[in-house]
Design an enzyme around this catalytic site. Structure first.
Site, PDB file in Angstrom:
ATOM      1  N   TRP A 101      63.762  20.735   7.362  1.00  0.00           N
ATOM      2  CA  TRP A 101      62.839  21.564   8.161  1.00  0.00           C
ATOM      3  C   TRP A 101      62.198  22.673   7.349  1.00  0.00           C
ATOM      4  O   TRP A 101      60.994  22.941   7.491  1.00  0.00           O
ATOM      5  CB  TRP A 101      63.551  22.096   9.413  1.00  0.00           C
ATOM      6  CG  TRP A 101      63.699  20.994  10.419  1.00  0.00           C
ATOM      7  CD1 TRP A 101      64.836  20.310  10.728  1.00  0.00           C
ATOM      8  CD2 TRP A 101      62.645  20.378  11.182  1.00  0.00           C
ATOM      9  NE1 TRP A 101      64.558  19.318  11.651  1.00  0.00           N
ATOM     10  CE2 TRP A 101      63.232  19.334  11.947  1.00  0.00           C
ATOM     11  CE3 TRP A 101      61.279  20.598  11.301  1.00  0.00           C
ATOM     12  CZ2 TRP A 101      62.493  18.530  12.810  1.00  0.00           C
ATOM     13  CZ3 TRP A 101      60.537  19.797  12.166  1.00  0.00           C
ATOM     14  CH2 TRP A 101      61.142  18.781  12.908  1.00  0.00           C
ATOM     15  N   ASP A 171      62.619  30.475  10.948  1.00  0.00           N
ATOM     16  CA  ASP A 171      62.649  29.394  11.933  1.00  0.00           C
ATOM     17  C   ASP A 171      64.056  29.361  12.543  1.00  0.00           C
ATOM     18  O   ASP A 171      65.011  28.928  11.898  1.00  0.00           O
ATOM     19  CB  ASP A 171      62.324  28.064  11.241  1.00  0.00           C
ATOM     20  CG  ASP A 171      62.349  26.885  12.215  1.00  0.00           C
ATOM     21  OD1 ASP A 171      62.763  27.071  13.381  1.00  0.00           O
ATOM     22  OD2 ASP A 171      61.970  25.780  11.798  1.00  0.00           O
ATOM     23  N   LYS A 195      65.949  23.242  22.062  1.00  0.00           N
ATOM     24  CA  LYS A 195      67.364  23.214  21.731  1.00  0.00           C
ATOM     25  C   LYS A 195      68.120  24.207  22.626  1.00  0.00           C
ATOM     26  O   LYS A 195      68.833  23.792  23.525  1.00  0.00           O
ATOM     27  CB  LYS A 195      67.602  23.522  20.244  1.00  0.00           C
ATOM     28  CG  LYS A 195      67.214  22.356  19.324  1.00  0.00           C
ATOM     29  CD  LYS A 195      65.854  22.524  18.737  1.00  0.00           C
ATOM     30  CE  LYS A 195      65.571  21.685  17.503  1.00  0.00           C
ATOM     31  NZ  LYS A 195      65.695  20.258  17.580  1.00  0.00           N
TER      32      LYS A 195
END
Lengths: 359, 359
Positions: A101, A171, A195
């Site tokens: 990511w 992030d 999430k």
């Protein structure tokens, strides 16, 4: 019957939240319509939206000099929006690379500016880890330093917040609201909702006010943080139902005792699962202890050929979505806020029973 | 009790759709989890997503050489994505200006290319109308011609599809699926979901394949149509729940008999409401007959001072969200697909009764 859902995202939501949404689906608070059928500018909806923001501010103790934005497009659109908004005149930033990511974020940023990549992944005794910050070659003139707190796919998490001179951009998609965090340490925090916050389609951006107004001229207008901040995230129609559901999740979190209480629960869940894996010769987690993710626990079986059987039998035991990411394989149990301790206990019981039969 | 909801958007959804969503909220088809808790890459979810696309293709008779994308960010993000994807080397486009939404689109496009603005709004006998296409000064070398089929705020709609040489790009946000349309006439059709498709947070783009791969270098990656088309709109996590709900709306539309059947119903609804307004001295619609919107019906009262009373009494009669857009005032009844004929009849009955008391 509700199963235990270990999906990495879109992920499990609290059953109590879904029950409330179900109950209100056709007729929100006796108004004769669903919350998703309301104008985002109606008094009723604006009150819902503002309460969600106020509750998130309470949960994360967000200082007054930060704006909270409820946007669309996922963290992936922020991979573009962040450099387009923050690179500024110097057009330089540092990106810490620890996995898939953070790599996606830096690849996108490289399309817009001069990006210094800090390779921070390493191996310690055959386990993946993050290097000491003292070894990083940070720039002197970066507009910001970007990292991903928790690599959802790798299961690799920072043990602490880096201490850097430039504004820190993080992030937090897969770890936001899982543990206390001092927002003051950051210039910008962002997170896809799917999430620990709510359904996919909503992205939270928490940004320090002094960073708002420096967007590049080529930025798509609705990506401008300054405009969204000025307009309460309603430059255009936001994802109203996702915002509402996130508000229900924030209310649920406050009822659980807030982030401190859920953090204790998350620690107990992680201790139970990692503890079991460490005690077993049958299962292995590939991450060095200090950098183990509290949310995403990848593990392998002693015999790779048993993976399909493991997944099939787990599903028969109402333990869902334990396959690792398609890019890495193996298993992964995502144990976000909404996964209860009993779910992790049920998983450990199943893993133990499976190992005894196949080990 | 469900009221009649005339909101311009986010707008009324079919009650049957909300009931199905409510029933499946906690446990989708016995799988033990909500559809919004599923990975977008799971077999179950992909089947839901693909069925939604197939049903939309059936409803609109979309030819095989068109891709259908399920994106985030609303039509407003497409205002940027369209020029960034389609302006091409020539960097020129024609934009037809008929009201507030087509103006927003052209203002954003002007940030990226050489935009020829065609002023197509006019007045006929004191009523707003759209000029004849023969009067438009179109470019010879435009990459595309953009227009908005239906101006949601003004209540002004094209009587027919313009006939132009360059690929036609149309904002169908507030009229998609309300009437048959020949997709072959278009290079690109786009629509925010929150009127005739589903909840806010989803945007449909229907694009002819030969237009896909010509994006400008500065485009944010997830806005690239070619990439989204190649990846089934899953370059990143899509708005999964909104996509699922839209699929339920498509199923509902097919059950109603498809677009032809809903078009007849919409014609009947519009005839009833406009017919009553025209028969009344108390109410007035400001649009010339050929350009009256079938979906959004603005009207004024003979005495502006009665507006608040009108709205309050309408609400007491379970007729919601009849205030005009904050930029224009007056009243507006949005009578999208999900608003039944009985709802329009109830509105007309109330309007008539109100006029008799106050006229």
């Amino acid at each position: 019957m509700r199963a235990y859902n270990f999906c990495a995202g879109p992920a499990a939501l609290p059953t109590a939240v879904l029950e409330k949404a179900q109950q209100e689906m056709l007729d929100w608070q006796g108004k004769g319509l669903s919350i998703m059928e309301m104008s985002h500018r109606s008094n009723d909806y604006v009150a819902v939206a503002e309460k969600a923001e106020a509750d998130l501010r309470k949960l994360m103790n967000i200082p007054e000099n930060y704006k909270v934005l409820f946007l669309q497009g996922g963290a992936s659109l922020q991979f573009s929006a962040i450099p387009l908004n923050l690179l500024g005149k110097n057009n330089k930033a540092d990106y810490i690379h620890t996995g898939i990511w953070s790599e996606k974020a830096l690849k996108e940023a490289k399309r817009y500016g001069d990006i210094n990549i800090v390779e921070a992944g390493t191996m310690i005794d055959g386990k993946h880890a993050i290097t000491e910050q003292s070894t990083w070659n940070l720039s002197n003139d970066a507009a910001y330093v970007h990292y991903a707190d928790n690599e959802t796919i790798g299961g690799l998490q920072f043990a602490s917040v880096p201490d850097v001179a430039a504004p820190l951009v993080c992030d937090y998609s897969s770890s936001i609201l899982s543990a206390p965090v001092d927002v003051n340490k950051f210039g910008l925090i962002y997170a896809g909702a799917q999430k620990n916050i709510g359904p996919a389609g909503l992205t939270i951006v928490i940004i320090r006010e002094d960073l708002l107004d420096q967007a590049k001229p080529e930025i798509p207008s609705i990506l401008k943080y300054a405009d969204q901040a000025k307009n309460g995230s309603m430059v255009n129609t936001p994802a109203t139902y996702a915002w509402y559901l996130s508000g229900l999740v924030f209310e649920w979190l406050l009822e659980q005792g807030g982030v401190d209480a859920i953090y204790k629960m998350n620690q107990a869940k992680a201790k139970l699962l990692y503890g079991y894996i460490d005690s077993s010769d049958f299962y292995n987690n590939p991450i060095a202890v200090p950098n183990r993710s509290m949310m995403n626990v990848p593990f392998t079986l002693a015999d790779e050929a048993l993976e399909k059987t493991f997944l099939k039998e787990a599903e028969q035991n109402h333990l869902l979505n334990l396959a690792g990411h398609r890019s890495v394989g193996g298993m992964r149990a995502s144990i976000y806020n909404a996964v209860p301790l009993e779910g992790v206990q049920a998983l450990v019981n199943f893993m133990d029973e499976f190992a005894k039969r196949h080990g």
